[in-house]
Design a protein around this motif. Structure first.
Motif: not given
Lengths: 872, 259
Positions: B66, B92, B61, B84-87, B56, B59, B89, B63-64
């Motif tokens: 806390d 994934r 996940l 910090k600068e990774v998008d 997990r 990718n 979305i 991050d969901m």
């Protein structure tokens, strides 16, 4: 666990104890549960029992004939005192006679005319005591059949009376003595008062029909002479305020130049509307209505035909209130007529048929008599059939048959508890209980033809200053008010609560959520009386000048927020990714900027759309109705324009950005253009619709948008306490209710769905909108329904801030009255057991039914939702 | 202990000294691992060893959750996963993920499959239909659902649902497919279908599969990594790992003496 504790004795003992506890617990739970169910059903049952009485039919008792004191009774009018102990009748010989109603014992008699002169006509006011009697010598006597009442204690009365039981009556020396509940004695004696007589026509011509009406302290008398002439006189009554001396003076005869009918002389004359309208009718049904606003300058207002075809008008009477004329025909038909406003008529009114009662026996109507308390009247025909009818509800309350010979006069006792019929051979009475004649399912929920209302209408008006007032008890305005309150509150609360729930559930961390959710739920603990107070005293006055600015904000805030989002999202991806935390502050900043913009542009909006003064504009005094259409159409046009432009130009914009144009500039320009085009389209469409689409004149929403009896226009005259204020404050009260359930529904969507969506590359917003919201849809729906249930029953806020006017208008700037607020205001002053009281209970039942239905739907949907949640 | 054969493979996904904490609790401890491109890599280990957490994390996940804190690096085809600068979305979209429990969305079969394209804003029906068919064929589900694309996905059997989820993960042509115990909720027949499917996908896709089943790892993977208490213990070709493991701990685990 040590060995001795598990010994057989110990186990047996423990088992007994557990069994005992089980039995006790079961008993307590059963008693508690059944008790709760019993209590709730008890309340419901009580409501039903109280309401049930409304729909019971009227009761009429057995015929009671009075012993006949005279060989033949030739009564012209008949009546009783308010205690229904003395019955009086004015006879053809011009004498008013009183007798005890229980046994027919004669009490006293007063001769009203000159010795040996017979009376030619007599009338009394509905159910009352004020009379006018005409005599063969041309004299007309007006006055009041009154009763001199005195009270005595036990020590002051004759020994023989002391044996009277409570409520028992006895005639003594021309007086009726009754033992009162307090144990004393009430003595009543006939007393004809305020008598004044006049030779009506100066030449002493006899009067064959007459009528009287009170006009302030004065009395207006209209009469038909034997030769068909019609005249009106007014008896002025001046009371010296210092000495109390009363001076009565007759005005000269005002001759009414009535037309000539094929059937000869006019037969009936009736004064209505406090003597300002004179109805003169002929036997063929022709009726002339004369306006008597100035007595010396009577004007013919209209001519009507009360009996279409060849029928004969055989009776004409005035219903209580002096507004409705009751007509009876030779065929037995009975109808109620009253004037309604009509601009085409010379005096601005027109006589219309309000109610019709078809003939039952086919015998000619002989006598009509109105009750003095309610819109009930009696109809007697030549066959002796007597019917008690209720005018407004068109109900037949009772039917009896008189056996006292030819019917001469009918009366209802003042409390409407006894029907009296004076026939040629006997006087008969029937005990009577009309119960609640004005209430029926039709009168509660369908339009009712009320006096002076041009069309049948839904009206709630339960009380007024006068006794003659007719309560109008339609629940429709209250149900409408409840729906209006609910709509406005939901319109405010649902978007706010659902978006807040979505935000906490999908975009906040667990720790922040744990802090925010109780905070929102705390809002629910604010007493609604405090909210109502705030709404009425603080918000309503503050908001009354801010509406144009608020309307502007509805437009500026979304535009600035979208612009800000586009500018932010158009920044380099790395920058966007690194500054995700800035999104919320930026959004709040955009909302603040949008609000400021709206506030600043408020006056400009007011000047452009609302002629510079919103409230005056609403009242219809200023400007055109175009602004209203723009306000209504703008959101619709915006949605349409944005969707249209997106379909058409989105790819082109994307290509522009791809070619190296700065994204924020391209998308920002797109947003501004879309906003501007929306306004343009809204103004254009508004202009066309306002113009009436070329078919009829301008359609001005401020003048209402009538659909049946309802006005569905959101604009109209301005009240400070209006639906928008209530919607805003009640919305505030609903937010926590909806929020909590919606948040639970969203949170109960399993996380693996979110993970799957995020894993597929969806953003949080896409996940929320595409996966979480559809999965929680029924929960969200059920949250809204629970909010709806709360809004329907909410009392204090609407009571304090809604103005409580029971109107049928969706006008957002006017108030309304809800079922709940109506119960709260009126139940304390309603007499227990009265029609009003029971109708309020019925309102409570209707309210209960509404919330019950809403909650049932909510619960059914939630059940479905649970099943589906199991599948996920 | 990483076998030489692994190092010879071209890496698709690189993990360098990756640690992860849930609050104070260290779930992954300096894991370093290069996932071979176009191969099936199985992650095995006792419960709570961190294999699902690692998957997990790949990718993001996690991050969901806390209270997650990470250290170290991960790279997909050279691009950093964390930073910090990774998008996230965009990142994934380059991976596919299949979960332990079949989790189709409460929508139609068709909408489930093309979900990733929908969120990318694809609206062309023809493109969507073609992608749907291809993904369903790849997931060996096309013949079973071709007539009921419009029916709710919740009406499929468990095994079909899981293959639908695989189709959903495949529709965006992911560079790597992450599977988190994809068969643990399925019966043996459905399991064998999924394993066949994995075999057919290998070569075209890089697959990382977390599994509890030793047999599955030995049957269906090219490489096997054994994790324990947040550490990567041994990582080598599956046959070697199961026949001649280098570490005694691996031997114990494989022979069923631990875990």
């Amino acid at each position: 666990m040590s060995e001795p504790r598990r010994s057989p004795e110990h186990v047996a003992h423990a088992r007994r104890r557990v069994l005992l506890q089980d039995v006790a617990a079961r008993a307590v739970v059963t008693v508690g549960g059944l008790g709760t169910i019993a209590a709730v059903s008890g309340v419901f049952l009580f409501l039903v029992v109280v309401v049930w009485d409304l729909f019971l039919p009227a009761r009429i008792g057995e015929r009671e004939a009075l012993a006949n004191p005279r060989a033949a009774i030739d009564a012209r009018i008949v009546g009783t005192d308010e205690y229904v102990g003395i019955l009086w009748h004015i006879d053809e010989d011009g004498v008013v006679r009183a007798l005890a109603i229980d046994d027919g014992a004669p009490l006293s008699a007063v001769a009203l005319g000159a010795e040996g002169v017979a009376s030619t006509a007599a009338v009394s006011e509905p159910g009352g005591t004020a009379c006018a009697i005409a005599f063969a010598d041309g004299q007309v006597v007006v006055g009041e059949v009154g009763f001199a009442t005195s009270f005595r204690e036990v020590g002051d009365v004759d020994q023989s009376l002391r044996s009277l039981g409570v409520g028992e009556r006895r005639a003594v020396d021309g007086e009726l003595v009754e033992r009162t509940v307090r144990g004393g004695f009430r003595l009543q004696r006939l007393d004809f008062r305020e008598r004044s007589s006049v030779r009506f026509f100066a030449d002493g011509h006899p009067v064959i029909a007459l009528h009287r009406a009170a006009r302030g302290a004065d009395v207006v008398v209209a009469a038909i002479g034997q030769d068909g002439r019609v005249g009106v006189r007014r008896l002025r009554r001046d009371e010296d305020p210092l000495t109390g001396d009363v001076v009565m003076e007759w005005s000269p005869v005002a001759a009414i130049a009535v037309g000539r009918s094929a059937s000869g002389s006019p037969r009936f004359v009736r004064l209505t509307d406090r003597g300002t309208n004179l109805a003169v009718a002929w036997a063929d049904g022709t009726l002339e209505r004369w306006s008597l606003r100035r007595l010396d300058a009577a004007e013919l207002a209209e001519t009507a035909d009360l009996v279409p075809g060849n029928g004969e008008l055989t009776a004409l009477e005035v219903l209580l209130g002096g507004v409705t004329l009751i007509s009876g025909t030779a065929a037995g038909d009975v109808a109620g007529w009253f004037v309604v406003p009509d601009d085409a008529s010379p005096d601005g009114f027109r006589l219309t048929l309000g109610h019709a009662f078809p003939a039952e026996e086919g015998a000619a109507v002989r006598v009509l008599a109105s009750s003095g308390r309610e819109r009930i009247f009696l109809v007697g025909d030549s066959g002796g059939h007597v019917r008690a009818l209720h005018m407004t509800s068109e109900k037949v309350l009772a039917r009896v048959v008189s056996q006292g010979g030819e019917l001469r006069a009918l009366a209802l006792s003042p409390p409407t508890d006894r029907v009296i019929a004076a026939g040629s051979d006997a006087i008969e009475t029937w005990s009577f209980d009309p119960r609640h004649p004005e209430v029926s399912l039709t009168s509660l929920f369908l339009p009712v033809a009320y006096e002076r209302y041009p069309e049948p209408a839904f009206v709630w008006q339960s009380s007024s200053g006068t006794d003659e007032f007719e309560p109008k008890l339609s629940l429709v305005p209250l149900v409408f008010g409840t729906i209006k309150a609910t709509l406005f509150a939901m319109w405010m609360a649902v978007p706010l609560a659902l978006l807040a729930a979505l935000f906490t559930s999908e975009f906040l961390g667990a720790r922040q959520k744990a802090r925010l959710k109780p905070l929102v739920e705390l809002m629910a603990s604010l007493p609604s009386v405090v909210l109502g107070f705030l709404a009425a005293v603080v918000i309503a006055p503050a908001a009354q000048d801010a509406f144009p600015a608020l309307l502007a904000c509805v437009w500026t805030v979304p535009v600035t927020v979208v612009l800000a989002a586009q500018v932010f999202q158009s920044a380099p991806p790395a920058f966007v990714a690194a500054h995700q935390g800035w999104r919320l502050p930026l959004a709040l900043l955009a909302v603040a900027v949008g609000t400021c913009l709206g506030m600043v542009s408020g006056p400009a909006v007011e000047a452009l759309l609302f002629a510079g003064d919103f409230r005056l504009w609403l009242d219809g005094g200023l400007g055109s109705g175009l602004g209203a259409w723009v306000v209504v159409l703008l959101p619709l046009c915006a949605v349409g324009v944005i969707l249209g432009l997106q379909m058409r130009f989105r790819d082109r914009l994307d290509r522009l950005v791809a070619r190296g144009q700065p994204g924020w500039l391209v998308h920002g320009c797109g947003t501004v253009v879309a906003a501007a085009v929306s306004i343009g389209v809204a103004v254009l469409v508004g202009f066309v619709v306002h113009g009436g689409l070329g078919t009829h004149g301008p359609v001005d929403l401020r003048e209402g948008l009538p659909i049946g009896a309802f006005d569905l226009s959101p604009f109209g005259t301005f009240d400070q306490r209006n639906a928008l204020v209530v919607g805003f404050v009640m919305g505030f009260a609903l937010v926590p209710v909806i929020y909590t359930i919606a948040e639970d529904a969203l949170s109960s969507v399993p996380d693996h769905l979110r993970a799957a969506s995020l894993g597929a590359g969806a953003s949080r917003w896409q996940t929320a909108v595409r996966v979480v919201v559809p999965a929680a849809a029924s929960g969200l729906f059920s949250a809204c329904m629970v909010g709806l249930g709360r809004a329907v029953g909410e009392t204090m806020i609407v009571l304090m801030a809604a103005g409580n006017t029971p109107i049928l208008s969706m006008n957002a700037f006017a108030g309304f009255r809800t079922l709940s607020a109506n119960i709260a205001t009126e139940l304390p002053e309603a007499a227990p057991g009265s029609t009003h009281y029971r109708t309020l209970f019925l309102a409570a039942l209707v309210l209960f039914a509404m919330t019950f239905a809403i909650n049932t739907v909510a619960e059914a949907v939630r059940q479905r939702f649970r099943q589906r949640a199991v599948e996920l | 202990m990483v076998h030489a054969e692994v190092a010879q493979e071209e890496p698709c996904f690189e993990i360098e000294g990756f640690s992860l904490w849930y609050g104070e609790n260290r779930a992954l401890d300096r894991v370093t691992m290069r996932v071979p491109k176009g191969r099936i890599t199985a992650l095995i280990g006792p419960s709570g060893c961190g294999k699902s957490t690692l998957l997990r994390s790949m990718n993001r996940l996690n991050d969901m959750v806390d209270s997650v804190r990470v250290e170290g690096e991960m790279r997909l085809a050279g691009d950093p996963i964390y930073g910090k600068e990774v998008d996230v979305i965009r990142l994934r979209k380059r991976m596919g993920m299949v979960f332990q429990k079949p989790n189709p969305f409460p929508m139609s079969v068709f909408e489930n499959v093309v979900y990733a394209l929908r969120v990318d804003g694809v609206r062309d029906r023809a493109v969507l239909e073609e992608a749907c068919e291809r993904a369903l064929r790849d997931a060996a589900l096309w013949d079973e659902v071709r007539d009921r694309l419009g029916a709710s996905a919740l009406g499929l059997s468990g095994g079909q649902q899981q293959r639908l989820c695989i189709a959903r993960a495949l529709v965006g042509n992911p560079e790597i497919l992450l599977m988190d115990e994809p068969c643990s909720a399925l019966d043996p027949i459905a399991t064998s279908k999924i394993e066949d499917l994995m075999a057919s996908l290998a070569g075209e896709y890089t697959i990382v599969v977390v599994t509890h089943s030793m047999q599955q790892a030995s049957r269906a993977s090219d490489f096997t990594a054994l994790m324990s208490y947040g550490h990567l213990l041994e990582f080598g070709p599956t046959p070697t790992m199961f026949q001649t493991p280098r570490l005694p701990e691996t031997e114990d685990y494989i022979r069923g003496r631990v875990g």
